[in-house]
Design a protein around this motif. Sequence first.
Motif, PDB file in Angstrom:
ATOM      1  N   PRO A  99       1.212  -1.004  -0.016  1.00  0.00           N
ATOM      2  CA  PRO A  99       0.376  -0.092  -0.315  1.00  0.00           C
ATOM      3  C   PRO A  99       0.775   0.718   0.306  1.00  0.00           C
ATOM      4  CG  PRO A  99      -0.139  -1.095   2.084  1.00  0.00           C
ATOM      5  CD  PRO A  99       0.956  -1.884   1.106  1.00  0.00           C
ATOM      6  N   HIS A 100       0.473   2.146  -1.258  1.00  0.00           N
ATOM      7  CA  HIS A 100       1.848   3.239  -1.143  1.00  0.00           C
ATOM      8  C   HIS A 100       1.082   4.029  -2.484  1.00  0.00           C
ATOM      9  CE1 HIS A 100       3.038   2.013  -4.879  1.00  0.00           C
ATOM     10  NE2 HIS A 100       3.836   0.604  -4.309  1.00  0.00           N
ATOM     11  N   ARG A 123      -5.105  -1.627  -2.046  1.00  0.00           N
ATOM     12  CA  ARG A 123      -5.401  -0.528  -2.851  1.00  0.00           C
ATOM     13  C   ARG A 123      -5.860   0.073  -0.861  1.00  0.00           C
ATOM     14  NH1 ARG A 123      -9.535  -0.065  -7.461  1.00  0.00           N
ATOM     15  NH2 ARG A 123     -10.498  -1.136  -5.767  1.00  0.00           N
ATOM     16  N   SER A 124      -6.629  -0.764  -1.132  1.00  0.00           N
ATOM     17  CA  SER A 124      -7.813  -0.499   0.212  1.00  0.00           C
ATOM     18  C   SER A 124      -7.214  -0.043   1.193  1.00  0.00           C
ATOM     19  CB  SER A 124      -9.310  -0.985   0.350  1.00  0.00           C
ATOM     20  OG  SER A 124      -8.361  -3.254   0.816  1.00  0.00           O
ATOM     21  N   ASP A 141      -2.889  -6.314  13.135  1.00  0.00           N
ATOM     22  CA  ASP A 141      -4.520  -6.746  12.741  1.00  0.00           C
ATOM     23  C   ASP A 141      -3.851  -7.782  11.442  1.00  0.00           C
ATOM     24  OD1 ASP A 141      -5.793  -6.246  15.190  1.00  0.00           O
ATOM     25  OD2 ASP A 141      -6.478  -3.962  14.409  1.00  0.00           O
ATOM     26  N   ASP A 142      -3.498  -6.981  10.657  1.00  0.00           N
ATOM     27  CA  ASP A 142      -3.203  -7.312   9.124  1.00  0.00           C
ATOM     28  C   ASP A 142      -4.168  -8.259   8.698  1.00  0.00           C
ATOM     29  OD1 ASP A 142      -1.949  -9.615   8.173  1.00  0.00           O
ATOM     30  OD2 ASP A 142      -2.529 -11.210   8.837  1.00  0.00           O
ATOM     31  N   PRO A 143      -4.339  -6.365   7.906  1.00  0.00           N
ATOM     32  CA  PRO A 143      -5.573  -6.381   6.794  1.00  0.00           C
ATOM     33  C   PRO A 143      -4.998  -6.762   5.558  1.00  0.00           C
ATOM     34  CG  PRO A 143      -4.264  -3.923   7.549  1.00  0.00           C
ATOM     35  CD  PRO A 143      -3.534  -4.730   8.471  1.00  0.00           C
ATOM     36  N   LEU A 144      -3.643  -7.075   5.267  1.00  0.00           N
ATOM     37  CA  LEU A 144      -2.263  -7.419   4.062  1.00  0.00           C
ATOM     38  C   LEU A 144      -3.219  -9.304   3.655  1.00  0.00           C
ATOM     39  CD1 LEU A 144       0.470  -5.259   3.330  1.00  0.00           C
ATOM     40  CD2 LEU A 144      -2.221  -4.954   2.708  1.00  0.00           C
TER      41      LEU A 144
END
Length: 1030
Positions: A369-370, A425-426, A474-477
């Motif tokens: 995410p960037h 992206r999110s 929380d590890d969103p990826l």
Amino acid sequence: MATASGEEYANSLSYNGISNEETDQTTTISPSDAVAYDRQSLSRSMSRASSQSTDDIKITTTSHETNGNTNHHNGEVGDDRQLGGGSAQFMENTSLLDPVSDSNVNVSTNVLSSDNVSIQNDVQDKSPLHTAQNGIINTVPNLAAVIPDTGASAHTESTAKPSETLPVPSATEASSATKTMPQTPGTPAPRSRLPNDTIGILEDRIKEDPRGDLQAWLSLVEEHKKRGKKDEARKVYERFISVFPAAAEVWVAYIQLENESGDRHATDRILDRVLLSTPYLPLWSTYLDHIRRYNNLTTDADGQARQIIHRAYDIALKHVGLDKESGKLWQDYVNFIKAAPGTIGGSNWQDQQKMDSLREVYRRAVSVPHQFTNLLWKEYDGFEMSLNKTTVSPKALNDDRKDADTRYQARKFLQDQSPAYMSARSSYIELQNITRNLRRTSLPILPPAPGFAGDVEYMEQLNIWKRWIQWEKDDPLVLKQDEIASYRARVGFVYKHALMAMRFWPELWCDASDFCFTNEMESEGSAFLAQGIAANPESCLLAFKQADRIEYSTANENGDNSALSRGNAVREPYKNVLDTLYDLISKVKNRETQEIARIEATFVASSESLANGDKDEDDNDVNDQDEDDRKEKQKKEQIEAVKSAHVAQTTLLTKTISHVWIALMRAMRRVQGKGKVNDVVPGLRGTFSDARKRGRINSDVYVAAALIEFHCYDVETGKKIFERGLKLFPEDEAFALEYIKHLVANNDHTNARVVFETAVNKLAQKPETLVKAKPLYAYFHSFESQYGELTQIMKLEKRMRDLFPDDPTLAAFSRRFVEKGFDPTEARPIISPAAQTKPKVIQSIENGTTETDSPPRVIQTAPSPKRPLPLDDSDTDSGRPPKIARGTREVSPLKGAAGRRLDQQKRNQPPQPMPQINSHPIPVTPLPPPLPRDVMFLLSIIPKAETYHATKFNPEALVKLIRETHIPTHISQLPHPPAGRGPPPQPPPPQPMPMPMPQYQQNPPMQQMHHAQYGGQYPGVYLQFLSSIS
């Protein structure tokens, strides 16, 4: 003590090594009294010395105790550490960018191995000129190995291997680089410098507050640069990074200074020291610029320079490619690969290699995410789809089936990477929302004290960092299951960045180490602890954490040698934090002396200026005396304020030191057992003796030592320690209370009463200490109420009334019966539910009153746009009672019979006489018809306009918008969509609204309201009504 037991305890006190420091904190006993008492104890104990065992703790005060330890009074450390004596050295040459090695190129998707995020690294070759970051020596890329030598002196070759690991140095060595020698308490106020001595003033500020005055450091560097003294600027940079080793912004400025000087090898050495341990994006961008500067691609005939730059990009992206601001770096890497020799889609090996490298970089880039994630995904999509026909032979182009297979393969690549891209992206959007107000800096500041300037802003920044860290945990990826190394790398990356800005917040260092220990990152966790202690040597949290870690990880073997070595290792963190705290006490004393000297010097200068000035003839000695008295009073007030502030700081430090000694005693008991005084294996008793010798402890240490002895070893020894503490702290009510509780818990009620009487009598001798006796009286009153006789209770309550007449007598009496927070004397049982439990009923509006007997609220109304104004006064002339507009009377929320009765009562009231002026009636404009009852009731319960703090709407503009908005009444009035090119057709002109159908109303006298009656506009009165409710 009462009876023979108390005399026996007093005669058997035989601890060695007590110093006057024990009475320096909270006791008020004079030194002469203490010496007299100790000499009596010594003479009485000599006859018993032969009968005592070697395991007994000796408490007797000797002449050495009284006179031999005065050097500890000022908090001096026995083994003074020299300034900078334990600083670690940096390494000059270690290569991770060796051109002959391709093993370092890692193109796995978003993977950063644990080796790449380690904080402690390899070193062999050391230089005495520089210190390593945080006391930990890092292995960094040897830039000389990747930059071709153009005639400058080459570096010395290093024999360090990348796989070797340097042991973490002790916290003593790590913290010694930032430690300064304390000044003596008698140091006078420093002489003031000339105003134009900028460098000297800045040096004094740095010397006085090296960690707090960050601006003085930066100003001093700029001052040297402005004067062209680059060597002096380098020295200041080196001093600065020894205090702030993770200040990446200053490292970048240091590198820029060397680049401006053209010293390439100096730049290499700086990058070697800091690069791998600091994942700071601008720092790595500076490194890449440095690599590309000395590896010219235009003259790269053999491709060696491109190979070096390629590996430099790959290493940089492993360390900072996880940053949410790294999109530009990823895009530069993609463009660098695109510019490489070869044709995308070609058939030879170079073309295929370029295509594979570009595909791999695209996949890695779109998974992070960037800010350029979307842009790079579009480029990747075009890249894959462009390979549909270029990756097959011309013969295959005519084969529809093979062409479809190629297109299917490209789509498959995109579909495989699409989930990672969508998550990235999110996640970037979420991350931007979390870090919206975050100030990312590597220049740390000390946390402001609560209630002082900057504390709210500091905690806001800390909370943002914590939210970011928790978001990564929380590890969103979704990396935890399949790519655990990437997950650990991302969390560790955020921790490192947070600790750059929040370097002086120990809890964050502790959290980082805990995360590493729970995720099988032992070396990283130990490094976090070591760096945190180097940054916060006064932190008890980090010292206790490291000591517990050492105690838990070392084996508990039998034998004195094992206990000695293990005890020394566990003792080291405690010793370091104690040294720092004792030094802080010395600095507080020195600061107090200097501030008092400044105040006195200021008043002396003021008096001299007035004495040398011209005096008027009307001046007299009385005025001069009044002025001197006023200044003397003002000076005393300022000095007292300074002393009070420093007493509070010293008290806090003393309490902290005492609890560190308590923690050390407990640890030594677990590791070495009971121990002996002045023995090789000190254990509990030797540690307690060391605490008393060093001083600056309060009664908490005696309570802890006595309880440990009582519960673990010898009951009598615990009693002796309590008895000794009561002699040393006669005015410490907390110690006396703990002693009484201990005696009560062990059913020694007689001695408990003796201790109580001794303590309260001592406190009652001075009016300022009388209030300290309240907790003792409260506890003993509770004890006597539960287990004593009534006569004793009555006598005790009488004493309490005599000593504390302001306290209510009834409260003291009721406290006898309180048990577990319940007071039966305050219980109110229900005798008659019918009389005592009547529900509260709001009085009816028909009676004209409410529960608070407030006057009825009259709401001014405005005419409704749905009802016309009355056209004549026929109702008044007909003889019937005039109709009262509903808005002119109190609006009742009641419906049904109650509401109708209320309305009828108000209608039957006689009309008020018309006001007159000079016997001529004044015509009264009739009010417009009101709004419906339900609407008026709703408006009456809506809060007033002044209670709203949000954005308020403009009623005039809102009404104008509603009035001028064209609402089609038929589909034929809708504008047609534009066909072909050209401007869209104009909408049809507004059509007049059709006449509304008549509605049947229940009130026959009310006339129907027509739209044409208002001409498309509401009257001004209604606009005023809307303004009043907004």
